[in-house]
Design an enzyme around this catalytic site. Structure first.
Site, PDB file in Angstrom:
ATOM      1  N   VAL A   1       1.008  -1.465   0.060  1.00  0.00           N
ATOM      2  CA  VAL A   1       0.109  -0.011  -0.282  1.00  0.00           C
ATOM      3  C   VAL A   1       1.046   0.811   0.000  1.00  0.00           C
ATOM      4  O   VAL A   1       0.526   2.412  -0.570  1.00  0.00           O
ATOM      5  CB  VAL A   1      -0.877   0.053   0.811  1.00  0.00           C
ATOM      6  CG1 VAL A   1      -1.813   1.758   1.555  1.00  0.00           C
ATOM      7  CG2 VAL A   1      -2.059  -0.767   1.415  1.00  0.00           C
ATOM      8  N   VAL A   2       1.692   1.364   1.011  1.00  0.00           N
ATOM      9  CA  VAL A   2       2.899   2.432   0.526  1.00  0.00           C
ATOM     10  C   VAL A   2       3.463   2.421  -0.536  1.00  0.00           C
ATOM     11  O   VAL A   2       4.126   3.773  -0.954  1.00  0.00           O
ATOM     12  CB  VAL A   2       4.185   2.172   1.334  1.00  0.00           C
ATOM     13  CG1 VAL A   2       5.178   3.201   2.428  1.00  0.00           C
ATOM     14  CG2 VAL A   2       3.000   2.084   3.364  1.00  0.00           C
TER      15      VAL A   2
ATOM     16  N   ASP B   1       9.518   5.203  -1.838  1.00  0.00           N
ATOM     17  CA  ASP B   1      10.298   3.819  -2.338  1.00  0.00           C
ATOM     18  C   ASP B   1      11.283   3.279  -0.821  1.00  0.00           C
ATOM     19  O   ASP B   1      11.594   2.464  -1.180  1.00  0.00           O
ATOM     20  CB  ASP B   1      10.992   4.011  -3.219  1.00  0.00           C
ATOM     21  CG  ASP B   1      11.340   2.820  -4.287  1.00  0.00           C
ATOM     22  OD1 ASP B   1      10.811   2.225  -3.992  1.00  0.00           O
ATOM     23  OD2 ASP B   1      12.973   3.139  -4.451  1.00  0.00           O
TER      24      ASP B   1
ATOM     25  N   ASP C   1       8.996   1.417   2.619  1.00  0.00           N
ATOM     26  CA  ASP C   1       8.321   0.250   1.889  1.00  0.00           C
ATOM     27  C   ASP C   1       9.175  -0.607   2.238  1.00  0.00           C
ATOM     28  O   ASP C   1       9.110  -1.891   3.150  1.00  0.00           O
ATOM     29  CB  ASP C   1       7.531  -0.166   0.654  1.00  0.00           C
ATOM     30  CG  ASP C   1       8.163  -0.054  -0.654  1.00  0.00           C
ATOM     31  OD1 ASP C   1       9.452   0.311  -0.121  1.00  0.00           O
ATOM     32  OD2 ASP C   1       8.026  -0.076  -1.896  1.00  0.00           O
ATOM     33  N   GLY C   2       9.996  -0.457   1.907  1.00  0.00           N
ATOM     34  CA  GLY C   2      11.779  -1.488   2.208  1.00  0.00           C
ATOM     35  C   GLY C   2      11.986  -2.014   3.695  1.00  0.00           C
ATOM     36  O   GLY C   2      12.059  -2.928   3.984  1.00  0.00           O
TER      37      GLY C   2
ATOM     38  N   ASP D   1       8.131   1.445  -9.975  1.00  0.00           N
ATOM     39  CA  ASP D   1       8.833   2.906  -9.438  1.00  0.00           C
ATOM     40  C   ASP D   1       9.306   2.889 -11.202  1.00  0.00           C
ATOM     41  O   ASP D   1       9.370   4.466 -11.503  1.00  0.00           O
ATOM     42  CB  ASP D   1      11.123   1.923 -10.088  1.00  0.00           C
ATOM     43  CG  ASP D   1      10.539   1.712  -8.083  1.00  0.00           C
ATOM     44  OD1 ASP D   1      10.156   2.068  -6.900  1.00  0.00           O
ATOM     45  OD2 ASP D   1      11.721   0.936  -7.964  1.00  0.00           O
TER      46      ASP D   1
END
EC number: 2.7.8.-
Length: 212
Positions: free
Chosen positions: A36-37, A72, A75-76, A97
């Protein structure tokens, strides 16, 4: 989290993780998934590119895009924290991306067109296409069982150069945006060549049956 992170981003990862961990933990407690993020970050990035075109607010657009680009990384952080990383998540992140990059550079292309800077519009378009080719080469090579982790301008470098140039250009610094885009175009072209050569060397030294 995308698998095409550069050495630069890897060096910054510990500091970024410490900063984003509290936010990631708070989102995870509310049941918000890393995917979702990722999606929200991409939607925000594309929407923020509207500051470039039609509004021409390059500095403000850069600030807003930078905020969403951090998703980006977030989320990781969340995926590692919750152990929820998956093949689907990696695929989704890499795919989105490309969408985010397209939004950023398309905004610049259209802004240059309406402001009658057609040469820079062409340079920005080249940066967009070359960036997509850089990512495709790696994805295709890995799909054939090879590796392709080389390159002067991977995604983090392309974003940093593009956004910093746009932001400083929006503040009125003369020539900085043009210089930044020309340098980015050159670096992207070199990266395409580096990756093609890298894959070529692996392909010609491998038995044909391993590439099927």
């Amino acid at each position: 989290m995308a698998y095409d992170q550069s050495a630069m981003l890897k060096l910054l990862r510990p500091a970024v993780t410490r900063i984003l961990t509290p936010l990631g933990r708070a989102l995870a407690r509310r049941g918000i998934s890393p995917n979702v993020v990722t999606a929200v970050g991409t939607i925000g990035t594309v929407a923020a590119a509207l500051f470039f075109y039609p509004r021409g607010e390059l500095f403000l657009g850069t600030l807003v895009i930078t905020f969403f680009v951090l998703a980006d990384l977030l989320d990781g952080v969340m995926a590692r924290m919750t152990g929820s990383g998956s093949l689907w998540g990696a695929f989704l992140d890499s795919t989105l991306d490309r969408v985010g990059d397209a939004g950023i550079f398309s905004g610049l292309v259209f802004w240059f067109i309406v402001s009658d800077q057609l040469v820079l519009a062409g340079v920005a378009l080249f940066c967009l296409v070359a960036g997509a080719v850089v990512s495709y080469i790696k994805a295709r090579a890995e799909g054939l069982g090879m590796t392709c982790n080389v390159g002067l301008a991977e995604r983090p470098e392309r974003l940093v150069v593009g956004l910093v140039s746009a932001g400083l250009g929006g503040l009125g610094l003369p020539y900085i945006l043009a210089v930044g885009l020309w340098l980015l175009a050159l670096a992207s072209a070199i990266t395409v060549g580096q990756r093609l050569w890298n894959v070529h060397r692996q392909a010609v030294s491998s038995p044909p049956h391993t590439l099927r």
